[in-house]
Design a protein around this motif. Structure first.
Motif, short mmCIF file in Angstrom:
data_model
loop_
_atom_site.label_atom_id
_atom_site.label_comp_id
_atom_site.label_asym_id
_atom_site.label_seq_id
_atom_site.Cartn_x
_atom_site.Cartn_y
_atom_site.Cartn_z
N ILE A 152 0.96 -1.20 -0.05
CA ILE A 152 0.12 -0.20 0.13
C ILE A 152 0.84 1.27 0.03
N CYS A 153 0.66 1.98 -1.01
CA CYS A 153 1.61 3.38 -1.22
C CYS A 153 0.61 4.39 -0.39
N ALA A 154 1.19 4.96 0.83
CA ALA A 154 0.52 6.29 1.33
C ALA A 154 1.65 6.83 2.23
N ASP A 155 1.30 8.24 2.38
CA ASP A 155 2.00 9.07 3.47
C ASP A 155 1.62 9.25 4.45
N PHE A 156 1.82 8.90 5.51
CA PHE A 156 1.76 9.06 7.14
C PHE A 156 1.32 10.53 7.29
N GLY A 157 1.90 11.44 6.65
CA GLY A 157 1.68 12.77 6.93
C GLY A 157 0.19 13.20 6.49
N HIS A 158 -0.38 12.49 5.87
CA HIS A 158 -1.56 12.67 5.39
C HIS A 158 -2.47 11.61 5.74
N PRO A 159 -3.36 11.54 7.07
CA PRO A 159 -3.95 10.57 7.33
C PRO A 159 -5.09 10.13 6.40
N GLU A 160 -5.82 11.04 5.82
CA GLU A 160 -7.02 10.95 4.96
C GLU A 160 -6.26 10.03 3.73
N GLN A 161 -5.14 10.05 3.22
CA GLN A 161 -4.64 9.32 2.14
C GLN A 161 -4.23 8.15 2.71
N VAL A 162 -4.03 7.86 3.69
CA VAL A 162 -3.66 6.39 4.46
C VAL A 162 -5.22 5.58 4.68
N GLN A 163 -6.00 6.38 4.93
CA GLN A 163 -7.41 5.96 5.38
C GLN A 163 -7.93 5.27 3.91
N GLN A 164 -8.00 6.24 2.75
CA GLN A 164 -8.19 5.85 1.41
C GLN A 164 -7.88 4.68 0.98
N ALA A 165 -6.25 4.57 1.28
CA ALA A 165 -5.37 3.68 0.51
C ALA A 165 -5.85 2.18 1.36
N VAL A 166 -5.74 2.31 2.51
CA VAL A 166 -6.12 1.18 3.09
C VAL A 166 -7.54 0.64 2.99
N SER A 167 -8.48 1.70 2.68
CA SER A 167 -9.73 0.99 2.49
C SER A 167 -10.12 0.23 1.28
N GLU A 168 -9.07 0.99 0.33
CA GLU A 168 -9.25 0.08 -0.85
C GLU A 168 -8.65 -1.06 -0.63
N TRP A 169 -7.60 -1.36 -0.06
CA TRP A 169 -6.90 -2.65 0.06
C TRP A 169 -7.59 -3.45 0.89
N LEU A 170 -8.52 -2.94 1.92
CA LEU A 170 -9.49 -3.87 2.44
C LEU A 170 -10.63 -4.44 1.52
N LYS A 171 -10.92 -3.81 0.69
CA LYS A 171 -11.92 -4.36 -0.18
C LYS A 171 -11.61 -5.60 -0.85
N GLU A 172 -10.27 -5.74 -1.22
CA GLU A 172 -9.81 -6.83 -1.83
C GLU A 172 -9.19 -7.64 -0.71
N HIS A 173 -8.68 -7.44 0.27
CA HIS A 173 -8.05 -8.44 1.11
C HIS A 173 -8.68 -8.66 2.35
N GLY A 174 -9.79 -7.92 2.76
CA GLY A 174 -10.73 -8.48 3.71
C GLY A 174 -10.34 -7.85 5.27
N GLY A 175 -8.89 -8.02 5.61
CA GLY A 175 -8.22 -7.58 6.68
C GLY A 175 -6.98 -8.15 6.99
N ALA A 176 -6.66 -7.86 8.13
CA ALA A 176 -5.05 -8.43 8.59
C ALA A 176 -5.18 -8.76 10.23
N HIS A 177 -4.28 -9.75 10.42
CA HIS A 177 -4.36 -10.45 11.72
C HIS A 177 -3.21 -9.73 12.50
N ILE A 178 -2.12 -8.92 11.78
CA ILE A 178 -1.14 -8.27 12.25
C ILE A 178 -0.90 -7.09 11.80
N LEU A 179 -0.66 -6.00 12.68
CA LEU A 179 -0.36 -4.57 12.33
C LEU A 179 1.07 -4.27 12.99
N ILE A 180 1.77 -3.89 12.47
CA ILE A 180 3.14 -3.33 12.79
C ILE A 180 3.21 -1.87 12.70
N ASN A 181 3.12 -1.14 13.64
CA ASN A 181 3.04 0.28 13.21
C ASN A 181 4.50 0.78 13.75
#
Length: 337
Positions: A137-166
């Motif tokens: 997923i390509c997104a800039d953490f300086g722009h949370p709205e961009q992160v939200q949009q990019a991850v939302s698109e990813w979720l449509k295809e992949h459903g979710g994740a069991h692990i999150l590394i911040n």
């Protein structure tokens, strides 16, 4: 799908015996036990006497692998097969090392960073022992709205994740009192706000799966503030407090939340800090580095993979009862208990 065999197995005269060997080792590999010791145990179990293997080898394999599986399954299960992971800041340093390690343990990894070229290159480096299809997923953490949009698109295809590394690059150095308000708001956005955003988007899936791991890569400064890193000290402390709070809220759902606190680690971040201190203090970079090493009982800087190892363990089934803690990986530098 069965794992490839990472260790050798003996060759027998007939195919039935060969297949028994392969099946037994695969059962261990699928559990995540990639250690030669497990294979060695099973090989020894086959030895009937000094003249060679027993003629009832398949039966022995089947019995002994059950015993071994039962023993090891109560000990150390690091297998992440069928688990999906999102790793932030994963094109370099500790984040990249963590992504590679998770893939080695069987997880399907999604890289998240802002440089698409680096993301593409890193994805090619990820191992796929279980034929995982890694993504990014390509997104800039300086722009949370961009992160939200990019991850939302990813979720449509992949459903979710069991692990999150911040994991996000640290703020520039400097005294806390001298920092502009914009430095604080920028760091707060990139670290705490984006962490919260990702957690809110991914936790529902973790709850539905009854398995979740959130690991925040922050800093030893949450235990002992570091001189010259005023904004970083402040923000890292906020993330640690947030992490502890949600760990209590999510534990009942099989979701753990922990922090890994890297000490001096050989990454681009460390190199930039050494360079900045060199310019500020009028010393050579080697002098600065030697001064930093003098603070570390281990007398060396960490490799990124050494920090990643702690992250991998916290993500594994073996760490199911560990939550809400800070894990320093610092060669003993922190003096506090």
């Amino acid at each position: 799908m069965s794992s490839p065999l990472p260790i050798a197995f003996p060759t027998f005269a007939n195919n039935k015996e060969n297949n028994a060997c392969k099946d037994a080792l695969r059962q261990l590999c699928d559990l995540g036990y990639y250690f030669p010791l497990a294979g060695l145990y099973l090989l020894v179990a086959l030895m009937g006497n000094s003249r060679g293997f027993r003629t009832d080898a398949p039966t022995i394999w089947q019995k002994r692998v059950i015993i071994t599986r039962n023993y090891l399954s109560k000990r150390m299960n690091l297998n992440l097969q069928h688990k999906k992971a999102i790793v932030c800041g994963s094109t370099q340093g500790i984040g990249k090392a963590a992504a590679i390690g998770l893939a080695q343990l069987g997880a399907t990894v999604t890289l998240l960073a802002r440089n698409e070229e680096a993301l593409q290159a890193t994805r090619k480096e990820l191992p796929s022992p279980n034929h995982q299809q890694h993504s990014y997923i390509c997104a800039d953490f300086g722009h949370p709205e961009q992160v939200q949009q990019a991850v939302s698109e990813w979720l449509k295809e992949h459903g979710g994740a069991h692990i999150l590394i911040n994991n996000t690059g640290g703020p520039p150095g400097g005294q806390a009192i001298d920092a502009a308000l914009s430095e604080y708001t920028d760091a707060f956005t990139k670290h705490l706000i984006c962490n919260q955003l990702l957690a809110q988007m991914l936790v529902p899936y973790m709850k539905s799966e009854g398995f979740g791991r959130i690991v925040n890569i922050i800093s030893t400064s949450v235990r002992e503030p570091l001189a010259g890193l005023g904004v970083s000290n402040t923000i890292r402390g906020a993330v640690a407090s947030w992490s502890k709070t949600i760990s209590m809220e999510l534990a009942a759902f099989g979701i753990t939340v922990n922090n890994v606190l890297p000490g001096y680690t050989k990454t681009g971040r460390l190199a930039s800090l050494i360079k900045a201190r060199s310019q500020q203090q009028g010393k050579t970079e080697d002098e600065i580095a030697q001064g930093m090493l003098a603070e570390v009982p281990a007398r060396r800087f960490a490799e990124a993979e050494e920090v990643a190892n702690a992250i991998l363990f916290l993500c594994s089934p073996a760490a199911a009862y560990i939550t809400g803690i800070n894990v320093p990986v610092d060669g003993g530098r922190i003096r506090a208990l």
